[in-house]
Motif scaffolding. Structure first.
Motif, PDB file in Angstrom:
ATOM      1  N   UNK A 191       6.095 -26.483  -8.353  1.00 40.44           N
ATOM      2  CA  UNK A 191       5.767 -25.360  -9.248  1.00 40.44           C
ATOM      3  C   UNK A 191       6.833 -25.124 -10.311  1.00 40.44           C
ATOM      4  N   UNK A 249       0.956 -24.380 -16.324  1.00 33.90           N
ATOM      5  CA  UNK A 249       1.012 -23.404 -15.222  1.00 33.90           C
ATOM      6  C   UNK A 249      -0.229 -22.514 -15.206  1.00 33.90           C
ATOM      7  N   UNK A 303      -1.214 -20.002  -7.155  1.00 33.60           N
ATOM      8  CA  UNK A 303      -0.270 -20.074  -6.042  1.00 33.60           C
ATOM      9  C   UNK A 303      -0.342 -18.828  -5.174  1.00 33.60           C
ATOM     10  N   UNK A 332       2.050 -17.333  -2.200  1.00 35.12           N
ATOM     11  CA  UNK A 332       3.189 -17.387  -1.290  1.00 35.12           C
ATOM     12  C   UNK A 332       2.955 -16.387  -0.170  1.00 35.12           C
ATOM     13  N   UNK A 384       2.271 -11.760  -3.572  1.00 34.01           N
ATOM     14  CA  UNK A 384       2.515 -11.452  -4.988  1.00 34.01           C
ATOM     15  C   UNK A 384       1.872 -10.161  -5.450  1.00 34.01           C
ATOM     16  N   UNK A 388      -6.180 -13.212  -6.014  1.00 32.39           N
ATOM     17  CA  UNK A 388      -5.235 -13.238  -7.130  1.00 32.39           C
ATOM     18  C   UNK A 388      -4.892 -14.686  -7.520  1.00 32.39           C
TER      19      UNK A 388
END
Lengths: 308, 230
Positions: free
Chosen positions: A50, A74, A79, A81, A85, A144
């Motif tokens: 990333x 991007x 992504x 995590x 986020x 998201x």
């Protein structure tokens, strides 16, 4: 061109090698499982892909681009995590709307409503995320991550901390995304059963190196010798004594009335059955069994921990 | 809408919804000027220019402090909970992210400082009977110098919070704020009072600090931020 390419990747922190000459590729539309024990370097690999960390040596590409230096690329990647986020003080819709602005999503209000409905949170759209359960936050985190319809989505431990129901929901959602939106999914997970169910390709990382990289089908079929599980009507232990000495039986174990034999040759299955019947055992079921991903994982990780 | 505006608007919204920071900011915005008004009124007598100069000095320090206060929510919180990592993956440059956050922090900090300036001016006027709020240099100070310094403080402290670890941030946070206070008092020692020259020097110093903040923010890397997430 592959969706993800990693070639000769190495990275160390404070003199400790985390990744050593790691190479693998992920094809477009694949669900790729990246497995390894804690501290193996899975998250480090994702961070390098990333563009959050720089590699010491080697090259990484996502959709043929270096995400560290390419803002536009991007925008084609999502992504998730572990922390999702999200901001607890903002509403579910507010969080998604913010990211929609960052990714310049067309018609953001419609997309936000569509995704909230997809993850089953439409009725909580205006509630602060801080009032959500872990599972609801994870669902919103996935929404998201895919808000801007990315071509590749990186999911770092998407099922961790979730109850079995929520795990299943996440699994179904990943499959749905892969099928409906043709997304490439890079799944970093400890959940071997989940990986075996949904991933098409797997890489096992241990001791900083890739120990196995293949399709789940090939890994489970090709690893070790053919095995067969025989369900007997009683006397499983005695059956093991009977067939354990046969030349084509390399390994024999019993679990209650189930006999599990590993054979030197798949063609020996009829001979095994004939031997059991000949010895007077009554057979209820015979099943050709492949090894589970968990067995393969433990074997590779154990080998890595035993030496390079 | 530009990404800068998207980021700044969210930070503003979050700042205005953070009850604990708002309460702290209000306490400082009211208590600080009332206490300082007593000192200004006692020390300056009935000289309107000295009174306005005193208010100018107090509001600048308070503005910088407000910037520091609101930075904790915009920069440190996201680092503490790790959500900054997700933001760093968005198609937004780190520089733009820093600019948006600094701007989003500076606006509520500036609004609080204006409230404080109004309270201070009202208190001083009540105590001395001299209307100071209409002094054009004081208005210029509030309209130009104060926002530039707040933006510079928010930018510098924010960049430092992005680059440093949590423990380093706890220790060095006060160093930054006292560094700003020291600079303000040092400049006031060189060019005291409220004059066109004073305002010019303070505006130039504020712009220089803003340029320094931008330079430092440009040196912060994503790797540095990610590796200092707790």
């Amino acid at each position: 061109m592959n969706a993800v390419e990693v070639r000769g990747l190495s990275r160390s922190f404070d003199g400790r090698d985390i990744l050593r000459d790691v190479s693998f590729t992920v094809g477009h539309g694949e669900i790729f499982g990246y497995l390894g024990p804690n501290g193996a370097g899975k998250t480090t690999t994702i961070r390098i892909l990333l563009g959050l960390l720089a590699p010491d040596t080697g090259e990484v590409r996502v959709l043929g681009r270096d995400l560290a230096a390419d803002d536009d690329a991007r925008a084609r990647v999502g992504v998730l995590f572990e922390n999702n986020g999200l901001v607890d003080r903002m509403s579910a819709a507010g969080n998604l709307t913010y990211y929609a602005g960052l990714y310049s999503v067309d018609d953001p209000a419609e997309r936000v409503d569509e995704l909230l409905a997809l993850v089953g949170l439409a009725d909580r759209r205006d509630d602060p995320v801080g009032t959500f359960s872990t599972g609801m936050k994870r669902k919103l985190g996935i929404a998201r991550a895919i808000l801007h319809r990315p071509e590749v989505v990186f999911l770092d431990e998407p099922s961790s901390g979730l109850d079995p129901g929520a795990q299943r929901m996440v699994r179904d959602l990943i499959l749905e995304l892969s099928r409906r939106e043709e997304m490439t999914v890079f799944l970093n997970s400890h959940h071997l059963d989940e990986v075996q169910r949904i991933c098409s390709t797997v890489a096992i990382l241990a001791g900083g190196r890739i120990r196995a990289f293949d399709s789940v089908e090939n890994l489970t079929a090709a690893s070790g010798r053919p095995a067969v599980t025989v369900a007997l009507a009683g006397a499983g232990a005695r059956a093991c004594e009977t067939v354990g000495g046969l030349p084509y039986v390399t390994e024999c174990g019993v679990d209650g009335d189930r006999l599990r034999c590993t054979l030197a040759d798949p063609a020996a299955i009829p001979d095994l059955i004939a031997a059991l019947v000949g010895a007077g055992f009554r057979i209820e079921e015979v099943r050709r069994s492949s090894r589970s991903l968990e067995e393969i994982y433990i074997e590779h990780v154990g080998r890595a921990e035993g030496g390079p | 809408m530009s990404t800068l505006s998207v980021i700044a608007r969210r930070e503003m919204g979050l700042a205005l919804r953070n009850r604990s920071i708002l309460i702290s900011a209000f306490i400082f915005a009211i208590w600080f000027p009332v206490m300082s008004a007593l000192g200004i009124a006692a020390g300056a007598g009935d000289d309107a220019t000295i009174l306005a100069g005193g208010i100018a000095a107090i509001t600048l320090s308070l503005g910088v402090f407000m910037g520091y206060l609101f930075c904790a929510d915009a920069f440190l919180r996201e680092k503490r909970d790790g959500s900054i990592e997700t933001l760093l993956c968005a198609p937004v440059s780190l520089q733009r992210l820093w600019e948006g956050k600094a701007a989003g922090v500076a606006v509520p900090a500036y609004l609080m400082t204006l409230v404080s300036a109004a309270v201070t001016a009202a208190a001083v006027s009540t105590l001395t009977g001299i209307p100071v709020a209409t002094d054009p240099l004081l208005l210029l100070h509030l309209a130009v110098v104060v926002p530039v310094w707040i933006l510079a403080a928010a930018g510098l402290i924010g960049a430092a919070q992005l680059a440093l670890g949590m423990r380093e941030n706890q220790i060095l946070g006060f160093v930054f704020i006292f560094g700003f206070f020291f600079l303000i008092f040092a400049l006031q020692g060189v060019v005291p009072g409220l004059s066109v020259t004073t305002e010019g020097i303070f505006a130039a110093a504020g712009l220089a600090l803003l340029a320094l903040a931008r330079f430092i923010a440009g040196k912060v890397t994503k790797e540095r931020i990610v590796r200092t997430i707790p």
